[in-house]
Design a protein around this motif. Structure first.
Motif, PDB file in Angstrom:
ATOM      1  N   MET A   1      47.395  40.586  27.678  1.00 22.22           N
ATOM      2  CA  MET A   1      47.414  39.302  27.863  1.00 22.22           C
ATOM      3  C   MET A   1      48.742  38.418  28.395  1.00 22.22           C
ATOM      4  N   ASN A   2      49.820  39.019  27.870  1.00 19.41           N
ATOM      5  CA  ASN A   2      51.085  38.660  28.410  1.00 19.41           C
ATOM      6  C   ASN A   2      51.221  39.284  29.811  1.00 19.41           C
ATOM      7  N   ALA A   3      50.735  40.237  30.097  1.00 19.00           N
ATOM      8  CA  ALA A   3      51.084  40.717  31.457  1.00 19.00           C
ATOM      9  C   ALA A   3      50.257  40.202  32.621  1.00 19.00           C
ATOM     10  N   ALA A   4      48.808  39.681  32.032  1.00 19.54           N
ATOM     11  CA  ALA A   4      48.024  38.876  32.891  1.00 19.54           C
ATOM     12  C   ALA A   4      48.535  37.516  33.021  1.00 19.54           C
ATOM     13  N   LEU A   5      48.994  36.550  32.174  1.00 13.63           N
ATOM     14  CA  LEU A   5      49.810  35.619  32.148  1.00 13.63           C
ATOM     15  C   LEU A   5      50.859  35.272  33.118  1.00 13.63           C
ATOM     16  N   MET A   6      51.841  36.333  32.821  1.00 13.37           N
ATOM     17  CA  MET A   6      52.952  36.424  33.748  1.00 13.37           C
ATOM     18  C   MET A   6      52.410  36.728  35.256  1.00 13.37           C
ATOM     19  N   ALA A   7      51.474  37.371  35.461  1.00  9.63           N
ATOM     20  CA  ALA A   7      51.044  37.669  37.010  1.00  9.63           C
ATOM     21  C   ALA A   7      50.402  36.422  37.356  1.00  9.63           C
ATOM     22  N   GLY A   8      49.698  35.592  36.539  1.00  6.65           N
ATOM     23  CA  GLY A   8      49.079  34.448  37.154  1.00  6.65           C
ATOM     24  C   GLY A   8      50.093  33.285  37.409  1.00  6.65           C
ATOM     25  N   SER A   9      51.370  33.282  36.306  1.00  4.90           N
ATOM     26  CA  SER A   9      52.338  32.193  36.670  1.00  4.90           C
ATOM     27  C   SER A   9      53.253  32.497  37.971  1.00  4.90           C
ATOM     28  N   LYS A  10      53.327  33.776  37.920  1.00  3.82           N
ATOM     29  CA  LYS A  10      54.292  34.207  39.193  1.00  3.82           C
ATOM     30  C   LYS A  10      53.735  34.271  40.404  1.00  3.82           C
ATOM     31  N   GLN A  11      52.168  34.554  40.493  1.00  2.95           N
ATOM     32  CA  GLN A  11      51.335  34.472  41.351  1.00  2.95           C
ATOM     33  C   GLN A  11      51.939  35.464  42.831  1.00  2.95           C
ATOM     34  N   GLN A  12      52.593  36.307  42.421  1.00  5.39           N
ATOM     35  CA  GLN A  12      53.292  36.975  43.532  1.00  5.39           C
ATOM     36  C   GLN A  12      52.055  38.021  44.163  1.00  5.39           C
ATOM     37  N   ALA A  13      52.551  38.896  45.316  1.00  9.32           N
ATOM     38  CA  ALA A  13      51.493  39.547  45.815  1.00  9.32           C
ATOM     39  C   ALA A  13      50.761  40.496  44.871  1.00  9.32           C
ATOM     40  N   GLY A  14      49.498  40.587  45.038  1.00  6.77           N
ATOM     41  CA  GLY A  14      48.741  41.578  43.961  1.00  6.77           C
ATOM     42  C   GLY A  14      48.436  40.866  42.576  1.00  6.77           C
ATOM     43  N   TRP A  15      48.638  39.581  42.471  1.00  2.55           N
ATOM     44  CA  TRP A  15      48.646  39.103  41.082  1.00  2.55           C
ATOM     45  C   TRP A  15      47.022  39.020  40.663  1.00  2.55           C
ATOM     46  N   ASN A  16      46.149  38.718  41.511  1.00  2.00           N
ATOM     47  CA  ASN A  16      44.818  38.890  40.976  1.00  2.00           C
ATOM     48  C   ASN A  16      44.532  40.203  40.593  1.00  2.00           C
ATOM     49  N   ALA A  17      44.957  41.380  41.369  1.00  2.35           N
ATOM     50  CA  ALA A  17      44.408  42.591  41.106  1.00  2.35           C
ATOM     51  C   ALA A  17      45.055  42.799  39.578  1.00  2.35           C
ATOM     52  N   ARG A  18      46.490  42.367  39.256  1.00  5.67           N
ATOM     53  CA  ARG A  18      47.007  42.743  38.197  1.00  5.67           C
ATOM     54  C   ARG A  18      46.169  41.930  36.835  1.00  5.67           C
ATOM     55  N   GLN A  19      45.834  40.875  37.137  1.00  3.89           N
ATOM     56  CA  GLN A  19      44.867  40.180  36.079  1.00  3.89           C
ATOM     57  C   GLN A  19      43.768  40.924  35.815  1.00  3.89           C
ATOM     58  N   TYR A  20      43.135  41.349  36.937  1.00  4.72           N
ATOM     59  CA  TYR A  20      41.793  41.956  36.684  1.00  4.72           C
ATOM     60  C   TYR A  20      41.991  43.497  35.992  1.00  4.72           C
ATOM     61  N   ALA A  21      43.059  44.169  36.129  1.00  5.77           N
ATOM     62  CA  ALA A  21      43.441  45.279  35.585  1.00  5.77           C
ATOM     63  C   ALA A  21      43.545  44.959  33.924  1.00  5.77           C
ATOM     64  N   SER A  22      44.267  43.811  33.883  1.00  7.27           N
ATOM     65  CA  SER A  22      44.483  43.297  32.294  1.00  7.27           C
ATOM     66  C   SER A  22      43.140  43.146  31.671  1.00  7.27           C
ATOM     67  N   PHE A  23      42.341  42.651  32.484  1.00  7.45           N
ATOM     68  CA  PHE A  23      41.047  42.184  31.833  1.00  7.45           C
ATOM     69  C   PHE A  23      40.110  43.436  31.678  1.00  7.45           C
TER      70      PHE A  23
END
Length: 288
Positions: A127-149
């Protein structure tokens, strides 16, 4: 009790917020929900049962399951939430298996995963990793959120699957309930095929009356409505995230005709498929 219509811009959504001491009105929505308490104690009412959770505890909620929560101490509480539709796992091999715990063991296990378990700790990290990826929205953030999901769903599946196979549930699973769940499995895995609600009943081997009663206990819906909503959710995903034509989306989602597709989509969401797609495109442009 009221119905909360939640429109997801993508198949799944991570969010975090602070809740206050006031009681939230009892409500339902059509998403699967995973929540992590991050601060203070929270009292949940899910259906006819009440639970008290503390920081680190994880709660699972099925679609159309009446629930509310509020702070036990009269203070603000912290909460992280993952909402998603069953269509979110359509591209994952055997993905429908990952949401089985929300239905198959929901009546025999507590919806709370204690903070001290490995599963809860893994879910919190994801959860923390996905939220951090979403807040920064750096390259690959969607993939990072999907991996966390996906990792969150795997952790839940492994936990509940272990309880189920070891026979450590709070109550023995009745044979008829297991039979009724076969219908849920049929709809989740074969909704893209030209199946009808009766196909789930046939797989269960139960009488129509027993099947409908038990199915409603498991899902809160009739088999026909459950199958229809799975298909609508799949169509929502394709409308928002693909360039397929309306006919192609209709077929990919399991509807037998455009008229049925349009009617059932509008009955659930209050707008036509084309209007929904336009709204999704406009919203995507505003966030670019």
């Amino acid at each position: 009790m009221f119905y909360e219509s939640i429109r997801l811009d993508q198949p799944f959504k991570f969010s975090s917020f602070t809740g206050n001491w006031a009681t939230h009105e009892l409500h339902i929505h059509d998403c699967l929900e995973i929540g992590v308490i991050t601060a203070n104690r929270v009292k949940y009412r899910i259906g006819d049962h009440e639970y008290v959770g503390t920081a680190g505890d994880v709660f699972l909620l099925r679609p159309f399951e009446p629930h509310w929560c509020f702070s036990c101490e009269g203070e603000d509480y912290g909460y992280q939430m993952l909402l998603f539709h069953s269509s979110a796992v359509r591209s994952v091999p055997d993905g429908e298996q990952l949401i089985i715990p929300f239905y198959s063991w929901a009546d025999t296990m507590s919806p709370c995963i204690p903070a001290e378990t490995e599963a809860a700790q893994t879910i919190s990290i994801c959860m923390n990793a996905a939220l951090m990826a979403g807040s920064k929205q750096q390259a690959g953030w969607n993939a990072r959120q999907y991996a966390s999901f996906i990792q969150i769903l795997i952790s839940i599946y492994d936990l509940y699957g272990g309880y189920h196979s070891a026979g450590t549930g709070n109550r023995r699973i009745a044979a008829d309930t297991v039979a009724a769940f076969k219908g849920v499995q049929v709809y989740l895995s074969r909704y893209q095929e030209p199946i009808a609600a009766e196909d789930g009943r046939a797989a269960s081997g139960l009488t129509r009356t027993a099947y409908h009663q038990l199915f409603r206990q498991l899902t809160g819906l009739t088999p026909h409505v459950f199958l229809s909503r799975i298909r609508v959710h799949a169509a929502m995903d394709l409308l928002a995230n693909s360039g397929l034509s309306m006919i192609e989306i209709c077929e990919e989602s399991g509807f037998l005709s455009l008229s049925t597709f349009n009617k059932q989509f509008k009955n659930l969401l209050g707008c036509s498929p084309s209007a929904y797609r336009q709204q999704a495109v406009q919203k995507r442009k505003r966030t670019m």
